[in-house]
Design an enzyme around this catalytic site. Structure first.
Site, PDB file in Angstrom:
ATOM      1  N   HIS A  85       0.518  -1.867   0.128  1.00  0.00           N
ATOM      2  CA  HIS A  85      -0.814  -0.147  -0.114  1.00  0.00           C
ATOM      3  C   HIS A  85       1.163   1.156   0.022  1.00  0.00           C
ATOM      4  O   HIS A  85       0.292   2.376  -0.840  1.00  0.00           O
ATOM      5  CB  HIS A  85      -0.794   0.331   1.565  1.00  0.00           C
ATOM      6  CG  HIS A  85      -1.512  -1.066   1.519  1.00  0.00           C
ATOM      7  ND1 HIS A  85      -1.704  -1.709   2.940  1.00  0.00           N
ATOM      8  CD2 HIS A  85      -3.127  -1.927   0.366  1.00  0.00           C
ATOM      9  CE1 HIS A  85      -3.163  -2.450   2.180  1.00  0.00           C
ATOM     10  NE2 HIS A  85      -3.387  -2.436   1.380  1.00  0.00           N
ATOM     11  N   LYS A 109     -16.344  -7.289   7.263  1.00  0.00           N
ATOM     12  CA  LYS A 109     -16.785  -8.428   7.688  1.00  0.00           C
ATOM     13  C   LYS A 109     -16.532  -8.224   9.219  1.00  0.00           C
ATOM     14  O   LYS A 109     -17.056  -8.493   9.809  1.00  0.00           O
ATOM     15  CB  LYS A 109     -17.718  -9.446   7.602  1.00  0.00           C
ATOM     16  CG  LYS A 109     -18.858  -9.300   6.558  1.00  0.00           C
ATOM     17  CD  LYS A 109     -19.392 -10.053   5.893  1.00  0.00           C
ATOM     18  CE  LYS A 109     -20.574 -10.120   5.159  1.00  0.00           C
ATOM     19  NZ  LYS A 109     -20.345 -11.343   4.277  1.00  0.00           N
ATOM     20  N   ARG A 120      -2.095  -5.772  -8.306  1.00  0.00           N
ATOM     21  CA  ARG A 120      -0.895  -6.545  -8.677  1.00  0.00           C
ATOM     22  C   ARG A 120      -1.096  -7.662  -9.313  1.00  0.00           C
ATOM     23  O   ARG A 120       0.172  -8.000 -10.058  1.00  0.00           O
ATOM     24  CB  ARG A 120      -1.144  -7.483  -6.967  1.00  0.00           C
ATOM     25  CG  ARG A 120      -0.794  -5.980  -5.813  1.00  0.00           C
ATOM     26  CD  ARG A 120      -1.347  -7.132  -4.209  1.00  0.00           C
ATOM     27  NE  ARG A 120      -3.174  -7.039  -4.641  1.00  0.00           N
ATOM     28  CZ  ARG A 120      -3.824  -6.820  -3.262  1.00  0.00           C
ATOM     29  NH1 ARG A 120      -3.278  -7.501  -1.944  1.00  0.00           N
ATOM     30  NH2 ARG A 120      -5.138  -6.562  -3.671  1.00  0.00           N
TER      31      ARG A 120
HETATM   32  P1  ADP Z   1      -5.762  -5.952   1.051  1.00  0.00           P
HETATM   33  O1  ADP Z   1      -6.663  -6.451   1.726  1.00  0.00           O
HETATM   34  O2  ADP Z   1      -5.820  -7.536  -0.830  1.00  0.00           O
HETATM   35  O3  ADP Z   1      -4.396  -6.085   0.837  1.00  0.00           O
HETATM   36  P2  ADP Z   1      -6.642  -3.347   0.930  1.00  0.00           P
HETATM   37  O4  ADP Z   1      -8.782  -3.261   0.524  1.00  0.00           O
HETATM   38  O5  ADP Z   1      -5.997  -2.795   1.912  1.00  0.00           O
HETATM   39  O6  ADP Z   1      -6.611  -5.043  -0.151  1.00  0.00           O
HETATM   40  O7  ADP Z   1      -6.371  -3.035  -0.981  1.00  0.00           O
HETATM   41  C1  ADP Z   1      -6.467  -1.239  -1.356  1.00  0.00           C
HETATM   42  C2  ADP Z   1      -6.112  -1.280  -2.529  1.00  0.00           C
HETATM   43  O8  ADP Z   1      -4.115  -1.090  -2.913  1.00  0.00           O
HETATM   44  C3  ADP Z   1      -6.780  -2.336  -3.995  1.00  0.00           C
HETATM   45  O9  ADP Z   1      -6.366  -0.641  -4.969  1.00  0.00           O
HETATM   46  C4  ADP Z   1      -5.663  -3.201  -3.375  1.00  0.00           C
HETATM   47  O10 ADP Z   1      -5.426  -3.862  -4.904  1.00  0.00           O
HETATM   48  C5  ADP Z   1      -4.237  -2.093  -3.814  1.00  0.00           C
HETATM   49  N1  ADP Z   1      -3.350  -2.979  -2.752  1.00  0.00           N
HETATM   50  C6  ADP Z   1      -3.064  -3.718  -1.976  1.00  0.00           C
HETATM   51  N2  ADP Z   1      -1.550  -4.819  -1.568  1.00  0.00           N
HETATM   52  C7  ADP Z   1      -1.198  -4.023  -2.954  1.00  0.00           C
HETATM   53  C8  ADP Z   1       1.065  -4.288  -3.701  1.00  0.00           C
HETATM   54  N3  ADP Z   1       1.268  -4.864  -2.473  1.00  0.00           N
HETATM   55  N4  ADP Z   1       0.716  -3.288  -4.553  1.00  0.00           N
HETATM   56  C9  ADP Z   1      -0.369  -2.426  -4.990  1.00  0.00           C
HETATM   57  N5  ADP Z   1      -1.479  -2.804  -4.614  1.00  0.00           N
HETATM   58  C10 ADP Z   1      -1.733  -3.042  -3.862  1.00  0.00           C
END
Ligand code: ADP
Length: 181
Positions: A31, A55, A104
């Site tokens: 992130h 949830k 990803r």
């Molecule tokens: P997750 O629980 O899968 O990490 P989130 O809802 O917290 O998902 O993710 C928020 C955003 O960050 C989404 O657009 C997701 O695709 C993106 N994201 C999450 N992890 C990564 C990563 N490792 N590389 C690029 N984008 C990411």
């Protein structure tokens, strides 16, 4: 603020505000990589934690926001907030026109395309901006991090130190009931 941004501001151009929405349960280096890169493209990036989507989140909204605030603290044009309801309504309130999404793998693509099209349908003035993951984070998700941390595995290269300790404390306090989160 960069000279380019100052020049744009001085010329009367509108400030570009982008929203990066997600559950961030908890924030990972994947992130943060997206935030770091997008804050160089947009004047302001609002990392918006979605209330109620997951949830059974491991961390409360306040905990997720606090971890994100600490992790993004060095970046002056990044703000952390929480929102509930429709993303497009939240964006309208904040004067933002761009949604940032990280991609990803192809598995992310179908769902994200559906979301982008729905949001476009709800508000045609809003664009979704997709940013490809950096290769070192392509396998990284909050769920994977939780899975590793739950069983005491090392997550130091996946999340910032404050998140690693928060995970450790959380699983210690939850005990065996943490199994379904
Ligand atoms: P997750 O629980 O899968 O990490 P989130 O809802 O917290 O998902 O993710 C928020 C955003 O960050 C989404 O657009 C997701 O695709 C993106 N994201 C999450 N992890 C990564 C990563 N490792 N590389 C690029 N984008 C990411």
């Amino acid at each position: 603020m960069t000279g380019r941004r100052e020049a744009r501001r001085a010329s009367g151009a509108k400030m570009t505000i982008a929203v990066y929405p997600g559950s961030f349960d908890p924030v990972t280096y994947g992130h943060l990589d997206i935030v770091e890169r997008s804050r160089k493209i947009f004047d302001r990036v609002i990392v918006a934690v979605l209330v109620n989507r997951s949830k059974q989140p491991l961390f409360s909204i306040d905990e997720r926001v606090a971890l994100l605030k600490e992790a993004t603290e060095p970046w002056p044009n990044v703000e952390v907030d929480a929102f509930s309801g429709l993303l497009v309504d939240y964006m309208k309130r904040r004067g933002a026109k761009t949604i940032i999404k990280g991609l990803r793998a192809v598995t992310d693509f179908e769902y994200e395309m559906q979301m982008a099209l729905i949001n476009k349908n709800l508000d045609p003035t809003i664009e979704t901006f997709f940013m490809m993951t950096s290769k070192e984070y392509s396998f990284l998700s909050s769920s994977i991090v939780k899975e590793v941390a739950r069983y005491g595995g090392k997550v130091d290269d996946l999340v910032p130190p404050i998140v690693a300790s928060a995970l450790q404390r959380k699983f210690a306090s939850l005990g065996p009931s943490a199994d379904d989160r």
